[in-house]
Motif scaffolding. Structure first.
Motif, PDB file in Angstrom:
ATOM      1  N   LEU A  40       0.818  -1.215   0.000  1.00 12.23           N
ATOM      2  CA  LEU A  40       0.000   0.000   0.000  1.00 12.23           C
ATOM      3  C   LEU A  40       0.856   1.272   0.000  1.00 12.23           C
ATOM      4  CD1 LEU A  40      -2.810  -1.058   2.509  1.00 12.23           C
ATOM      5  CD2 LEU A  40      -2.887  -1.056   0.012  1.00 12.23           C
ATOM      6  N   GLN A  43      -0.178   4.903  -1.251  1.00 12.56           N
ATOM      7  CA  GLN A  43      -1.636   5.014  -1.242  1.00 12.56           C
ATOM      8  C   GLN A  43      -2.089   5.894  -0.078  1.00 12.56           C
ATOM      9  OE1 GLN A  43      -3.302   3.922  -3.788  1.00 12.56           O
ATOM     10  NE2 GLN A  43      -1.433   2.980  -4.604  1.00 12.56           N
ATOM     11  N   ARG A  44      -3.119   6.678  -0.325  1.00  8.64           N
ATOM     12  CA  ARG A  44      -3.715   7.549   0.691  1.00  8.64           C
ATOM     13  C   ARG A  44      -5.136   7.050   0.961  1.00  8.64           C
ATOM     14  NH1 ARG A  44      -1.397  10.590  -3.136  1.00  8.64           N
ATOM     15  NH2 ARG A  44      -3.411  11.243  -4.030  1.00  8.64           N
ATOM     16  N   ILE A  45      -5.356   6.554   2.160  1.00  8.58           N
ATOM     17  CA  ILE A  45      -6.647   5.951   2.501  1.00  8.58           C
ATOM     18  C   ILE A  45      -7.441   6.883   3.409  1.00  8.58           C
ATOM     19  CG2 ILE A  45      -7.813   3.997   3.599  1.00  8.58           C
ATOM     20  CD1 ILE A  45      -5.358   2.297   2.947  1.00  8.58           C
ATOM     21  N   ALA A  67       0.594   2.580   3.747  1.00  5.56           N
ATOM     22  CA  ALA A  67      -0.403   3.607   3.419  1.00  5.56           C
ATOM     23  C   ALA A  67      -0.304   4.827   4.329  1.00  5.56           C
ATOM     24  CB  ALA A  67      -1.804   3.016   3.512  1.00  5.56           C
ATOM     25  N   THR A 118      -6.620   8.074  -2.413  1.00  2.78           N
ATOM     26  CA  THR A 118      -6.606   7.173  -3.568  1.00  2.78           C
ATOM     27  C   THR A 118      -7.460   5.937  -3.296  1.00  2.78           C
ATOM     28  OG1 THR A 118      -4.613   6.069  -2.735  1.00  2.78           O
ATOM     29  CG2 THR A 118      -4.302   7.906  -4.278  1.00  2.78           C
ATOM     30  N   LEU A 119      -7.824   5.736  -2.019  1.00  4.82           N
ATOM     31  CA  LEU A 119      -8.683   4.630  -1.613  1.00  4.82           C
ATOM     32  C   LEU A 119      -9.619   5.128  -0.508  1.00  4.82           C
ATOM     33  CD1 LEU A 119      -5.915   1.892  -1.281  1.00  4.82           C
ATOM     34  CD2 LEU A 119      -7.768   1.799  -2.970  1.00  4.82           C
ATOM     35  N   ILE A 143      -8.803   4.872  -6.675  1.00  2.42           N
ATOM     36  CA  ILE A 143      -8.730   3.544  -7.290  1.00  2.42           C
ATOM     37  C   ILE A 143      -9.984   2.747  -6.990  1.00  2.42           C
ATOM     38  CG2 ILE A 143      -7.480   1.340  -7.265  1.00  2.42           C
ATOM     39  CD1 ILE A 143      -4.982   2.991  -6.447  1.00  2.42           C
ATOM     40  N   MET A 361      -8.227  -3.705   0.364  1.00  2.61           N
ATOM     41  CA  MET A 361      -7.433  -2.542  -0.024  1.00  2.61           C
ATOM     42  C   MET A 361      -6.302  -2.966  -0.961  1.00  2.61           C
ATOM     43  SD  MET A 361      -8.362   0.473   1.436  1.00  2.61           S
ATOM     44  CE  MET A 361     -10.055   0.106   0.989  1.00  2.61           C
ATOM     45  N   VAL A 365      -5.698  -2.171  -5.205  1.00  3.66           N
ATOM     46  CA  VAL A 365      -4.455  -1.652  -5.783  1.00  3.66           C
ATOM     47  C   VAL A 365      -3.944  -2.595  -6.869  1.00  3.66           C
ATOM     48  CG1 VAL A 365      -2.046  -1.089  -5.298  1.00  3.66           C
ATOM     49  CG2 VAL A 365      -3.838  -0.364  -3.707  1.00  3.66           C
ATOM     50  N   LYS A 368      -6.010  -2.259 -10.078  1.00  5.71           N
ATOM     51  CA  LYS A 368      -6.245  -0.876 -10.490  1.00  5.71           C
ATOM     52  C   LYS A 368      -6.527  -0.785 -11.996  1.00  5.71           C
ATOM     53  CE  LYS A 368      -3.953   3.657 -10.639  1.00  5.71           C
ATOM     54  NZ  LYS A 368      -2.718   4.407 -10.306  1.00  5.71           N
TER      55      LYS A 368
END
Length: 416
Positions: A40, A43-45, A67, A118-119, A143, A361, A365, A368
């Protein structure tokens, strides 16, 4: 950046998180495994999910896998302030405190969107709906997302079928290792825990009316019966009603059940399940609560209009004296009684639900750009892997089919 109730509670919250970690071996093993490969990374959750000790274990597992995380609570009364403080102290961006107003609730969600996720990870779909209604431009960078509740999944499926969903969503709620365990055993135990904490009432000999006999309702009936209560189920689905009947419970309309019940629990995801005429026909001293995601199942406006006085008699327990003289006791202001008046589901059962969130999650990814903008089920292999890992951590093992047995499964010429 964070906004919480009291940073001084961090040490207490950290103890709770460490306890939950000791009860969540599946998620901890995934943390160890993916903490090395960092799937992750970058990635920005954005998360909108009850801020409990179990959620903290999920958040810190997501971070360990690489993340960045920004979080808000998904219910105004479910945040555990000490857990929020512990997360903030360790550097998690978190916007949550117990007792949020409706305006503050949505303000907190807005803050989690500032870092352009992004998630998304949701429980009730309020985060996803906020993006779609107010910030559709953010969807271009997203995503995909996940959804934890039955109510949220139903609404997102409807959006997907109408072509209005802007990014793919995985229905974590519909995983067998989620709703056949979290919904049944988690809701069954934690809801009764919330009722007992706020009332100290004896269940044995009581008539408990459960509105909705889905997975949650079935779990409630199982636990209430185990404590010696008599269960009445109300339903709109004939198949669910038949299941309740064959499992030993009476089934009737709420109009009839309202006259008989001592304790009422709504678990439907539908508005106006208990309304004015039901309150008017209830016994003096009836206890009413909700364990569905939203607080619309019990019509509070009707209750307020029928009451001549109202007072808090215990924590999370308000006494309404009706104009007819009867007393109705409303728990947790009609919010999720298991989270507002107790601590939510036990860590052991959330271990599987949050393992599904974590793996979903990663799946988003890995896939994607290849998933349609609709609601997707969890892969059956993921469900089985999580169940197998859970059994292993509990000290149990499975038989395996031999090569000959596998061949027999598809041998249509074998006959009898």
């Amino acid at each position: 950046m964070s906004k919480i109730a009291d940073e001084k509670l961090a040490a207490q919250g950290r103890k709770k998180i460490e306890w939950a970690e000791s009860r969540m071996p599946v998620l901890m093993s995934l943390r160890e495994k993916y903490g090395k490969s960092k799937p992750l990374k970058a990635q920005r959750i954005a998360g909108c999910l009850h801020v409990t000790k179990e959620t903290a274990v999920l958040i810190e597992t997501l971070k360990e896998a690489g993340a960045e995380v920004s979080w808000s609570g998904c219910n105004p009364l479910s945040t555990q302030d000490d857990v929020a403080a512990a997360l903030a102290e360790e550097g998690t961006d978190i916007y949550a405190w117990h007792g949020l107003s409706n305006e503050e609730f949505y303000w907190c969600i807005e803050q989690t969107l500032n870092f352009k996720p992004t998630l998304t990870l949701d429980d009730g779909a309020d985060l996803i709906f906020t993006i779609h209604k107010k910030h559709p431009e953010l969807a271009k960078e997203i995503i995909g997302g996940t959804e934890e509740t039955t109510t949220g999944v139903h609404r997102l499926r409807a959006m997907g079928e109408e072509g209005k969903l802007l990014y793919p969503v995985i229905a974590v709620n519909d995983a067998e290792t989620k709703w056949d365990f979290d919904n049944v055993y988690g809701t069954g135990q934690s809801t009764l825990d919330g009722i007992m904490r706020s009332t100290s009432v004896l269940f044995a000999g009581k008539t408990v009316v459960i509105a909705g006999y889905g997975h949650c309702g079935r779990g409630l009936a199982l636990r209430a019966s185990g404590l010696g209560a008599n269960v009445i189920a109300t339903e709109v689905n004939p198949i669910a009603a038949l299941k309740a009947t064959l499992e030993g419970h009476r089934v009737m309309k709420m109009d009839d059940a309202a006259k008989l019940g001592d304790i009422f629990i709504t678990a439907t995801g539908m508005k106006d399940v208990i309304i004015g005429r039901h309150f008017e026909s209830m016994k003096d001293g009836a206890i009413v609560c909700n364990t569905g995601h939203y607080d619309l199942e019990i019509n509070l406006n009707d209750l307020e209009s029928l009451a001549k006085t109202k007072r808090e008699v215990r924590a999370n327990n308000e006494e309404y004296v009706l104009k007819n003289g009867n007393r109705i006791y409303l728990l947790a202001k009609g919010r999720l009684v298991n989270l507002a008046a107790a601590e939510g589901h036990p860590s052991e059962v959330m271990d599987m639900s949050f393992a599904n969130q974590f793996m979903s999650m990663i799946s988003l990814v890995e896939n994607k750009g290849s998933l349609e903008n609709k609601v997707h089920d969890i892969y059956a292999e993921q469900d089985c892997d999580i169940a197998t890992l859970k059994l292993k951590t509990m000290g149990f093992s499975l038989d395996k089919l031999t090569a000959e047995q596998v061949k027999y499964l598809t041998d249509y010429a074998a006959g009898t």
